[in-house]
Write a protein that holds these residues in place. Structure first.
Motif, PDB file in Angstrom:
ATOM      1  N   ASN A 125       0.815  -1.213   0.000  1.00 58.20           N
ATOM      2  CA  ASN A 125       0.000   0.000   0.000  1.00 58.20           C
ATOM      3  C   ASN A 125       0.850   1.266   0.000  1.00 58.20           C
ATOM      4  O   ASN A 125       0.372   2.348   0.349  1.00 58.20           O
ATOM      5  CB  ASN A 125      -0.942  -0.023   1.208  1.00 58.20           C
ATOM      6  CG  ASN A 125      -2.020  -1.056   1.037  1.00 58.20           C
ATOM      7  OD1 ASN A 125      -2.970  -0.849   0.301  1.00 58.20           O
ATOM      8  ND2 ASN A 125      -1.873  -2.199   1.684  1.00 58.20           N
ATOM      9  N   HIS A 126       2.112   1.115  -0.401  1.00 59.58           N
ATOM     10  CA  HIS A 126       3.042   2.239  -0.575  1.00 59.58           C
ATOM     11  C   HIS A 126       3.253   3.046   0.705  1.00 59.58           C
ATOM     12  O   HIS A 126       3.393   4.265   0.666  1.00 59.58           O
ATOM     13  CB  HIS A 126       2.580   3.157  -1.714  1.00 59.58           C
ATOM     14  CG  HIS A 126       2.244   2.416  -2.960  1.00 59.58           C
ATOM     15  ND1 HIS A 126       3.210   1.812  -3.744  1.00 59.58           N
ATOM     16  CD2 HIS A 126       1.060   2.125  -3.539  1.00 59.58           C
ATOM     17  CE1 HIS A 126       2.619   1.205  -4.758  1.00 59.58           C
ATOM     18  NE2 HIS A 126       1.319   1.384  -4.664  1.00 59.58           N
ATOM     19  N   GLY A 127       3.284   2.342   1.823  1.00 60.12           N
ATOM     20  CA  GLY A 127       3.480   3.010   3.098  1.00 60.12           C
ATOM     21  C   GLY A 127       4.852   2.750   3.675  1.00 60.12           C
ATOM     22  O   GLY A 127       5.718   2.146   3.034  1.00 60.12           O
ATOM     23  N   THR A 128       5.060   3.245   4.886  1.00 61.49           N
ATOM     24  CA  THR A 128       6.313   3.025   5.601  1.00 61.49           C
ATOM     25  C   THR A 128       6.011   2.634   7.046  1.00 61.49           C
ATOM     26  O   THR A 128       4.958   2.969   7.584  1.00 61.49           O
ATOM     27  CB  THR A 128       7.203   4.285   5.618  1.00 61.49           C
ATOM     28  OG1 THR A 128       6.495   5.350   6.250  1.00 61.49           O
ATOM     29  CG2 THR A 128       7.601   4.712   4.216  1.00 61.49           C
TER      30      THR A 128
ATOM     31  N   THR B 193       2.741   4.886   8.153  1.00 55.47           N
ATOM     32  CA  THR B 193       2.393   6.043   7.336  1.00 55.47           C
ATOM     33  C   THR B 193       1.990   5.566   5.950  1.00 55.47           C
ATOM     34  O   THR B 193       2.690   4.747   5.352  1.00 55.47           O
ATOM     35  CB  THR B 193       3.607   6.999   7.214  1.00 55.47           C
ATOM     36  OG1 THR B 193       4.065   7.321   8.526  1.00 55.47           O
ATOM     37  CG2 THR B 193       3.221   8.271   6.495  1.00 55.47           C
ATOM     38  N   PHE B 194       0.860   6.081   5.480  1.00 56.35           N
ATOM     39  CA  PHE B 194       0.357   5.722   4.160  1.00 56.35           C
ATOM     40  C   PHE B 194       0.077   6.979   3.358  1.00 56.35           C
ATOM     41  O   PHE B 194      -0.270   8.017   3.925  1.00 56.35           O
ATOM     42  CB  PHE B 194      -0.935   4.896   4.283  1.00 56.35           C
ATOM     43  CG  PHE B 194      -0.738   3.583   4.970  1.00 56.35           C
ATOM     44  CD1 PHE B 194      -0.311   2.475   4.258  1.00 56.35           C
ATOM     45  CD2 PHE B 194      -0.952   3.447   6.328  1.00 56.35           C
ATOM     46  CE1 PHE B 194      -0.108   1.261   4.881  1.00 56.35           C
ATOM     47  CE2 PHE B 194      -0.753   2.240   6.964  1.00 56.35           C
ATOM     48  CZ  PHE B 194      -0.330   1.145   6.240  1.00 56.35           C
ATOM     49  N   PRO B 195       0.187   6.891   2.032  1.00 58.16           N
ATOM     50  CA  PRO B 195      -0.120   8.058   1.204  1.00 58.16           C
ATOM     51  C   PRO B 195      -1.594   8.431   1.334  1.00 58.16           C
ATOM     52  O   PRO B 195      -2.440   7.574   1.567  1.00 58.16           O
ATOM     53  CB  PRO B 195       0.225   7.610  -0.214  1.00 58.16           C
ATOM     54  CG  PRO B 195       0.342   6.133  -0.169  1.00 58.16           C
ATOM     55  CD  PRO B 195       0.591   5.735   1.255  1.00 58.16           C
TER      56      PRO B 195
END
Length: 66
Positions: A20-23, A39-41
């Motif tokens: 989900n392109h997070g960190t 953290t997610f976009p």
């Protein structure tokens, strides 16, 4: 440290965050505990980064007028 379990919790979590392109940011200190920040976009389907930037700028302008 646990007597039961597979130890895959963090690995699976990392895979889900990556998908989900997070960190994931993990900070740990002895006798204080551990803080985990995911953290997610902010974009959703059909919303690009340019649109998000415009929305943030508009919100900031609105906040200044209050």
């Amino acid at each position: 440290m646990k007597s039961k379990g597979t130890g895959l919790g963090l690995t699976i979590s990392q895979q889900l965050v990556d998908a989900n392109h997070g960190t994931i940011n993990i900070e740990s200190a002895p006798q204080e505990g551990t803080t985990i920040i995911l953290t997610f976009p902010a974009s959703g389907p059909g919303i690009g980064q340019e649109e998000i930037t415009k929305n943030v700028q508009a919100d900031q302008n609105t906040d200044r007028r209050r």
